[in-house]
Every structure is written in C-alpha cells, then in structure tokens.
Design an enzyme around this catalytic site. Structure first.
Site, PDB file in Angstrom:
ATOM      1  N   ASP A   1       0.802  -1.232   0.000  1.00 11.83           N
ATOM      2  CA  ASP A   1       0.000   0.000   0.000  1.00 11.83           C
ATOM      3  C   ASP A   1       0.829   1.274   0.000  1.00 11.83           C
ATOM      4  O   ASP A   1       0.299   2.353   0.262  1.00 11.83           O
ATOM      5  CB  ASP A   1      -0.941   0.007   1.205  1.00 11.83           C
ATOM      6  CG  ASP A   1      -0.202   0.053   2.531  1.00 11.83           C
ATOM      7  OD1 ASP A   1       0.965  -0.370   2.575  1.00 11.83           O
ATOM      8  OD2 ASP A   1      -0.796   0.520   3.516  1.00 11.83           O
ATOM      9  N   GLU A   2       2.117   1.196  -0.295  1.00 10.88           N
ATOM     10  CA  GLU A   2       2.945   2.397  -0.212  1.00 10.88           C
ATOM     11  C   GLU A   2       4.117   2.284  -1.173  1.00 10.88           C
ATOM     12  O   GLU A   2       4.685   1.211  -1.355  1.00 10.88           O
ATOM     13  CB  GLU A   2       3.459   2.571   1.220  1.00 10.88           C
ATOM     14  CG  GLU A   2       4.179   3.870   1.462  1.00 10.88           C
ATOM     15  CD  GLU A   2       4.510   4.056   2.940  1.00 10.88           C
ATOM     16  OE1 GLU A   2       4.845   5.190   3.320  1.00 10.88           O
ATOM     17  OE2 GLU A   2       4.450   3.067   3.702  1.00 10.88           O
TER      18      GLU A   2
END
Length: 346
Positions: free
Chosen positions: A94-95
């Site tokens: 997610d990053e």
C-alpha cells in the site's frame, strides 16, 4: 493508501462502513494487521495485540485478512503509477516512492501528478490515497503522513529544514521506538535537537545510521528511488490459539512457518545466510535468536535444522509461547549458491 486492508474490507462489505474495524487477529489471540480510522480514534493500531485492541474498543469488529484481494488491488494501483513513471520503489502493498522528475506524460508539476494519481485510484478502486510531494524521499514520506486520510501535502525546498526542526524524532521515518527512546535519553527530542549534534557524536551513539540522522536533521536525503530495490528479509509468523509449553508442540508448530518462508524463497529465486527465530511469550515479552552461516541456506531441510536448533535451547520455557516466527535475511538472488556449487563440481 489510507488504512488499506481495513478500507478494502469496508469497501467490499457495506455493513462495516462507519464502524471500527480491525483486520487480522481474533477476539482474544493474534495481532491487528490494520485498523480503520474509526478504530484508530480509540487508540487501536496495527501490531497491537487483539486483546488490547478489544479492551480499547469493545465495539471493534475483527475481520480475517484476504491477502489475495489486497494484492490484486495493489496491482491496480501500481498500474496507475506506471502510467506516469517507471521509477517506482514499492515499500509494501500500500505504499511506494515515485520519482516523477521526468514523467511519461510530460507534466511539469509533481503536485498535479499526485492529484491525478489520487483521482485515478479513487475512480478505479473506490479507495482513498494520501500523497506527499517533496524534493527527497525522507521529506516526501513525512509529507504523505501529514494530512491523512485522503490528504495531499507539499514540502518545498524552502520549507524542508524548518519542517524537520519542529518534528519529534519519533516521527522520523527510520527512527523506531527503541532508537527514539535512546535519542530522548541523550536529550534529543526533535529535529533541532538532532541537528545540534556532530556527525561524530551521532555515529558514536548510533553507528552507521548516525550519518543518515545527521543529514535528515538538515532536510538532506540523497537516496534515489530504486525500482530494483532488493528485499532485505523474508519472514513468516503465527499466533496460536493456545500457548505452547512443550518442545514437541513448538517444533510441530514451527515447521509450517518454515515451509511458508522457504516456499516464498523458491518462488522468488532468493536465498539467505541469516536465520532468525522470533518467540513471543504469553506475557507479550519477546526474544529473538539468530545464526549466520558462511553461505546461503541451501534447502528447506537446512532451514528446518537451523530454526529448530535455535528453538531447542529455549525449553523448558518459564511462560507459554503465543507466537513463533522465522526470518531469513542477508538475502541474494541465488547466484552465490550457484557459484559455490560450480566451484565444488570443478
């Protein structure tokens, strides 16, 4: 992404929207993998024991993780990034860092690119993302956290040093709780305190990381965005429904964890030299034990042997064991092992 796993669950299950949600764990055992923003208001956060999370938020809804779904959504998001730049350094599902200095659509403003990416993510996944824009990775990471959720923040070169000055060292990316506590004991509480110390002082107290701390206190970070960044470790762990108290039970519980680690290594074509055993007891105290070989671990049988050898001296335990984990680090792509085999055959 904002509370990624929990947000995906709330997206796919309308009855969870607006409610405090924890992904992972259970009512009594395990740990929280992700918490919705509704849960975070009660102080629930990732890596918190489930029993603590339940105490902080009695209305908390526990949801089992669906990593196949999270990976699929992550690939959707990665494809959106790739429309703008090939220089993408993922940090997790997610990053990621993106270098948009020269971007595929010829957009002059990094802020405009971030706005377009966030809008595309919202349109294609119905999820929100926060973006940080700056002239280096350290400040971009700080900026991405500054206005979560669904936020965007820019730290310009003129703003950078002053922004760091007032920041508590515990907020610095790369400064964990133990390092933060050590800095506090040295009278270092924020960026301006950190900047007051010499390179020699910081290296004396923090080793190789001292140079990194010296420069980020001045808003300087020369690390490039690396799309080919090599993973440093591979690990797996499991929290058990009942505490383990015998060596036989612990060995039986450890073998599937080892198998999971090795299966990943086989699929990714990587090997590692350092095996670390992680043990968490019923009172949440934790120990690790490591062993580094002269060469990479050759096969799963060797990983079994080393992991079990690290486990055996810990018995009999004074407390039951609630969690076991195995981590393989000092990774390479297997070429060292191939070269060693070639030399042996010659």
């Amino acid at each position: 992404m904002d509370a990624f796993y929990a947000s995906v669950e709330q997206r796919d299950h309308p009855e969870l929207r607006g409610r405090p949600v924890a992904v992972g764990g259970s009512r009594e055992r395990g740990v929280v993998a992700a918490a919705s923003y509704e849960a975070r208001k009660f102080g629930v956060h990732s890596a918190m024991p489930s029993v603590t999370a339940r105490r902080k938020c009695p209305e908390l809804v526990f949801v089992p993780p669906r990593f196949d779904v999270y990976k699929a959504v992550s690939l959707q998001i990665r494809a959106i990034f790739a429309e703008h730049t090939p220089l993408i350094e993922p940090l997790s599902l997610d990053e990621a860092y993106l270098d948009v200095s020269e971007n595929l659509q010829g957009i002059a403003s990094a802020t405009e690119i971030a706005q377009r990416i966030r809008a595309s993510i919202k349109a294609e996944t119905a999820l929100t993302a926060s973006a940080g824009i700056s002239y280096n990775k350290f400040l971009a990471k700080l900026a991405s956290d500054h206005r979560k959720p669904d936020g965007l923040f820019v730290i310009t070169p003129r703003m950078g040093p002053a922004f760091v000055e007032a920041l508590p060292v515990g907020k610095f990316h790369g400064v964990g709780p133990a390092t933060s506590a050590r800095m506090n004991r040295l009278g270092i509480h924020n960026g301006i305190d950190l900047r007051a110390h010499s390179m020699a002082f910081l290296q004396q107290h923090f080793g190789k990381a001292g140079a990194y701390y010296y420069w980020i206190a001045r808003g300087v970070d020369e690390r490039p965005v690396r799309p080919d960044r090599i993973r440093k470790s591979v690990g797996a762990e499991n929290t058990f429904a009942t505490d383990l108290v015998t060596l036989d039970a612990a060995c039986a519980a450890l073998l599937p964890i080892i198998e999971k680690v090795w299966r990943y290594c086989e699929g990714a074509g990587i090997r590692g030299r350092t095996v670390t055993l992680k043990v968490k007891y019923a009172d949440f105290s934790q120990v690790t034990r490591s062993r580094t070989g002269l060469g990479p671990v050759a096969n799963q049988a060797e990983l079994d042997q080393v992991s079990l050898a690290l486990l055996e001296p810990l018995f009999p335990p004074q407390r039951g064991i609630r969690l076991l984990g195995v981590i393989l680090s000092s990774l390479d792509d297997g070429s060292e092992m191939a070269e060693a085999q070639l030399r042996l055959s010659v």
